[in-house]
Design a protein around this motif. Structure first.
Motif, PDB file in Angstrom:
ATOM      1  N   VAL A 193     -14.107  19.274 -35.920  1.00 23.74           N
ATOM      2  CA  VAL A 193     -14.414  18.279 -36.948  1.00 23.74           C
ATOM      3  C   VAL A 193     -14.425  16.876 -36.366  1.00 23.74           C
ATOM      4  CG1 VAL A 193     -13.657  17.260 -39.136  1.00 23.74           C
ATOM      5  CG2 VAL A 193     -13.383  19.719 -38.747  1.00 23.74           C
ATOM      6  N   VAL A 194     -15.471  16.117 -36.706  1.00 26.05           N
ATOM      7  CA  VAL A 194     -15.533  14.686 -36.405  1.00 26.05           C
ATOM      8  C   VAL A 194     -16.105  13.965 -37.616  1.00 26.05           C
ATOM      9  CG1 VAL A 194     -15.828  14.980 -33.915  1.00 26.05           C
ATOM     10  CG2 VAL A 194     -17.841  14.844 -35.388  1.00 26.05           C
ATOM     11  N   GLY A 195     -15.997  12.645 -37.617  1.00 27.79           N
ATOM     12  CA  GLY A 195     -16.604  11.841 -38.665  1.00 27.79           C
ATOM     13  C   GLY A 195     -17.976  11.354 -38.243  1.00 27.79           C
ATOM     14  N   THR A 196     -18.732  10.866 -39.218  1.00 26.22           N
ATOM     15  CA  THR A 196     -20.063  10.347 -38.898  1.00 26.22           C
ATOM     16  C   THR A 196     -19.971   9.136 -37.970  1.00 26.22           C
ATOM     17  OG1 THR A 196     -19.971   9.094 -40.976  1.00 26.22           O
ATOM     18  CG2 THR A 196     -21.201  11.162 -40.987  1.00 26.22           C
ATOM     19  N   GLY A 197     -18.865   8.388 -38.062  1.00 26.10           N
ATOM     20  CA  GLY A 197     -18.710   7.236 -37.172  1.00 26.10           C
ATOM     21  C   GLY A 197     -18.696   7.664 -35.720  1.00 26.10           C
ATOM     22  N   THR A 198     -18.001   8.746 -35.415  1.00 22.47           N
ATOM     23  CA  THR A 198     -17.957   9.255 -34.047  1.00 22.47           C
ATOM     24  C   THR A 198     -19.320   9.768 -33.614  1.00 22.47           C
ATOM     25  OG1 THR A 198     -15.610   9.818 -34.169  1.00 22.47           O
ATOM     26  CG2 THR A 198     -16.928  11.010 -32.551  1.00 22.47           C
ATOM     27  N   VAL A 199     -20.011  10.462 -34.514  1.00 23.40           N
ATOM     28  CA  VAL A 199     -21.350  10.980 -34.185  1.00 23.40           C
ATOM     29  C   VAL A 199     -22.294   9.833 -33.846  1.00 23.40           C
ATOM     30  CG1 VAL A 199     -23.364  12.176 -35.106  1.00 23.40           C
ATOM     31  CG2 VAL A 199     -21.080  13.070 -35.560  1.00 23.40           C
ATOM     32  N   LEU A 200     -22.271   8.763 -34.642  1.00 23.56           N
ATOM     33  CA  LEU A 200     -23.186   7.643 -34.428  1.00 23.56           C
ATOM     34  C   LEU A 200     -22.799   6.805 -33.209  1.00 23.56           C
ATOM     35  CD1 LEU A 200     -23.617   6.548 -38.155  1.00 23.56           C
ATOM     36  CD2 LEU A 200     -25.229   7.849 -36.751  1.00 23.56           C
ATOM     37  N   ALA A 201     -21.503   6.676 -32.949  1.00 29.84           N
ATOM     38  CA  ALA A 201     -21.054   5.825 -31.838  1.00 29.84           C
ATOM     39  C   ALA A 201     -21.092   6.533 -30.493  1.00 29.84           C
ATOM     40  CB  ALA A 201     -19.639   5.319 -32.124  1.00 29.84           C
ATOM     41  N   ASP A 202     -20.675   7.818 -30.470  1.00 33.32           N
ATOM     42  CA  ASP A 202     -20.502   8.520 -29.194  1.00 33.32           C
ATOM     43  C   ASP A 202     -21.526   9.615 -28.936  1.00 33.32           C
ATOM     44  OD1 ASP A 202     -18.255   6.955 -28.888  1.00 33.32           O
ATOM     45  OD2 ASP A 202     -16.854   8.502 -29.549  1.00 33.32           O
ATOM     46  N   ASP A 203     -22.246  10.060 -29.967  1.00 33.15           N
ATOM     47  CA  ASP A 203     -23.234  11.139 -29.847  1.00 33.15           C
ATOM     48  C   ASP A 203     -22.652  12.354 -29.127  1.00 33.15           C
ATOM     49  OD1 ASP A 203     -25.672  12.397 -30.222  1.00 33.15           O
ATOM     50  OD2 ASP A 203     -26.506  11.667 -28.330  1.00 33.15           O
ATOM     51  N   PRO A 204     -21.526  12.919 -29.619  1.00 31.79           N
ATOM     52  CA  PRO A 204     -20.891  14.048 -28.929  1.00 31.79           C
ATOM     53  C   PRO A 204     -21.662  15.344 -29.127  1.00 31.79           C
ATOM     54  CG  PRO A 204     -19.792  13.649 -31.007  1.00 31.79           C
ATOM     55  CD  PRO A 204     -20.826  12.554 -30.862  1.00 31.79           C
ATOM     56  N   ALA A 205     -21.579  16.221 -28.137  1.00 31.47           N
ATOM     57  CA  ALA A 205     -22.192  17.545 -28.253  1.00 31.47           C
ATOM     58  C   ALA A 205     -21.282  18.507 -29.000  1.00 31.47           C
ATOM     59  CB  ALA A 205     -22.507  18.103 -26.874  1.00 31.47           C
ATOM     60  N   LEU A 206     -19.953  18.279 -28.933  1.00 24.02           N
ATOM     61  CA  LEU A 206     -18.937  19.100 -29.606  1.00 24.02           C
ATOM     62  C   LEU A 206     -18.969  20.561 -29.160  1.00 24.02           C
ATOM     63  CD1 LEU A 206     -18.895  17.659 -33.238  1.00 24.02           C
ATOM     64  CD2 LEU A 206     -17.551  16.982 -31.238  1.00 24.02           C
ATOM     65  N   THR A 207     -19.356  20.782 -27.934  1.00 20.54           N
ATOM     66  CA  THR A 207     -19.301  22.119 -27.352  1.00 20.54           C
ATOM     67  C   THR A 207     -17.995  22.292 -26.585  1.00 20.54           C
ATOM     68  OG1 THR A 207     -20.544  21.263 -25.473  1.00 20.54           O
ATOM     69  CG2 THR A 207     -21.784  22.456 -27.173  1.00 20.54           C
ATOM     70  N   ALA A 208     -17.663  23.536 -26.293  1.00 18.77           N
ATOM     71  CA  ALA A 208     -16.516  23.850 -25.441  1.00 18.77           C
ATOM     72  C   ALA A 208     -17.072  24.289 -24.092  1.00 18.77           C
ATOM     73  CB  ALA A 208     -15.676  24.959 -26.062  1.00 18.77           C
ATOM     74  N   ARG A 209     -16.744  23.529 -23.053  1.00 22.53           N
ATOM     75  CA  ARG A 209     -17.349  23.772 -21.745  1.00 22.53           C
ATOM     76  C   ARG A 209     -16.299  24.157 -20.702  1.00 22.53           C
ATOM     77  NH1 ARG A 209     -19.664  19.256 -23.837  1.00 22.53           N
ATOM     78  NH2 ARG A 209     -18.425  17.841 -22.562  1.00 22.53           N
TER      79      ARG A 209
END
Length: 354
Positions: A193-209
């Motif tokens: 889970v992330v917020g839209t602020g994180t998505v817009l600021a950091d553009d994370p992939a949110l995958t497990a690598r």
């Protein structure tokens, strides 16, 4: 006292239970033994609406072939009607003489199978290999206890509690060893889970690598909290799972995720989202990665959590402190009673209901 054959059968039942899907319903395995300890049949639960493990095993025998048999099951046979009928009644009707199970069913509606079997004259023994049984069902049992998924809230911070420098830059506060640990823990979660602020600021992939950059076998489903639209070119669109987006009440969000089969929720951003879960008493575990750097400023790792005086501080129990390269990981849980705002445990959907 359980026999050697019953112990062997329980180990087999635990192994085949893992063939079933992990989700709203528990993973359950069953093995039927003849009076002399020979395996007659085995079965496991294959998902919502399918026969339960005991019935699956019984279906592999001719009518009457289970009379006098012993049923070895990883979870107490259910005693209610959902999409399927009660396993306790199916075992009684089949003429099973003895039932051995590992873990008591915690459900208010589905439990009581052991008592019903005893009333019908069936010999019942509970708790065989209970440790292994609880390990198998650990996350599902947590959902039953809480009435919602188990929530881990994670953040990384400087030694002085900042998540970013004053210009907003935050990559990377912690080192590679700490980041690898985060990816390992992501892979254990059902949802991230992330917020839209994180998505817009950091553009994370949110995958497990993995450490070589490849995707791990298990990937958590990404969830975005907030009403702002996710850009069409966001990295999230490349995730192996389609992301979900919610806005509004966190309890409702967690209930939705529970009904989708989520057991473990990993909250990873940012300071506002972390504070929301803490403020509502919905954080069951905290993972705080601390880097030996100082940033100063007002970019706090966690926003307002509703503490207006020291007497209202959210007390935590530190479970462990782990060195990760130059960084430290503090693992903590809420201290004492459930924090204010946490929902009472609900009678969650049981096997076969969903």
């Amino acid at each position: 006292m359980a026999s050697t054959a019953e112990r062997d059968a329980m180990r087999r039942a635990l192994a085949i239970a893992e063939r079933g899907p992990r989700g709203v319903n528990p993973q359950v395995g069953a093995v039927l033994l003849s009076p002399d300890g020979e395996v007659l049949a085995e079965g496991w639960h294959r998902g919502a609406g399918t026969p339960h493990a005991e019935v699956d095993a019984l279906s592999r025998l001719a009518p009457g072939a289970a009379r006098g048999a012993t049923a070895v099951v990883t979870l107490e046979p259910c005693n209610h009607t959902g999409r399927t009928g009660p396993c306790s009644e199916a075992l009684i009707a089949a003429g099973v003489a003895r039932v051995v199970y590992a873990v008591d069913d915690p459900g208010a509606r589905s439990s009581g199978g052991g008592s019903r079997l005893r009333e019908a004259g069936v010999d019942v023994e509970s708790g065989l290999l209970s440790g292994e049984g609880h390990e198998l069902l650990d996350s599902w049992l947590a959902v039953q206890r809480l009435g919602r998924p188990h929530v881990t809230v994670k953040w990384a911070q400087s030694l002085d509690g900042r998540a970013a420098a004053s210009d907003g830059t935050s990559k990377w506060i912690t080192g590679s060893t700490a980041r690898a640990d985060v990816h390992r823990r992501r892979s254990l979660a059902d949802v991230i889970v992330v917020g839209t602020g994180t998505v817009l600021a950091d553009d994370p992939a949110l995958t497990a690598r993995a450490e070589d950059g490849s995707l791990r076998d298990h990937q958590p489903v990404p969830v975005v909290l907030g009403a702002r639209a996710v850009p069409d070119d966001a990295a999230l669109h490349g995730h192996p799972h389609r992301f979900l987006q919610f806005s509004g009440d966190l309890v409702a969000v967690l209930d939705d995720l529970r009904l989708r089969g989520a057991h473990r929720v990993f909250v990873e951003g940012g300071p506002t989202v972390a504070a929301s879960f803490l403020r509502e008493g919905l954080a069951d575990e905290l993972l705080v990665y601390i880097a030996p750097v100082l940033l100063g400023g007002d970019m706090l790792a966690v926003r307002d959590i509703g503490v207006d005086t020291i007497a209202h501080a959210r007390r935590l129990t530190v479970a462990s402190v782990l060195p990760l390269g130059d960084d430290l990981l503090v693992v903590a849980t809420p201290h004492g009673e459930t924090a204010p705002g946490a929902p009472a445990a609900a009678d969650a959907e049981q096997e076969g209901d969903a």
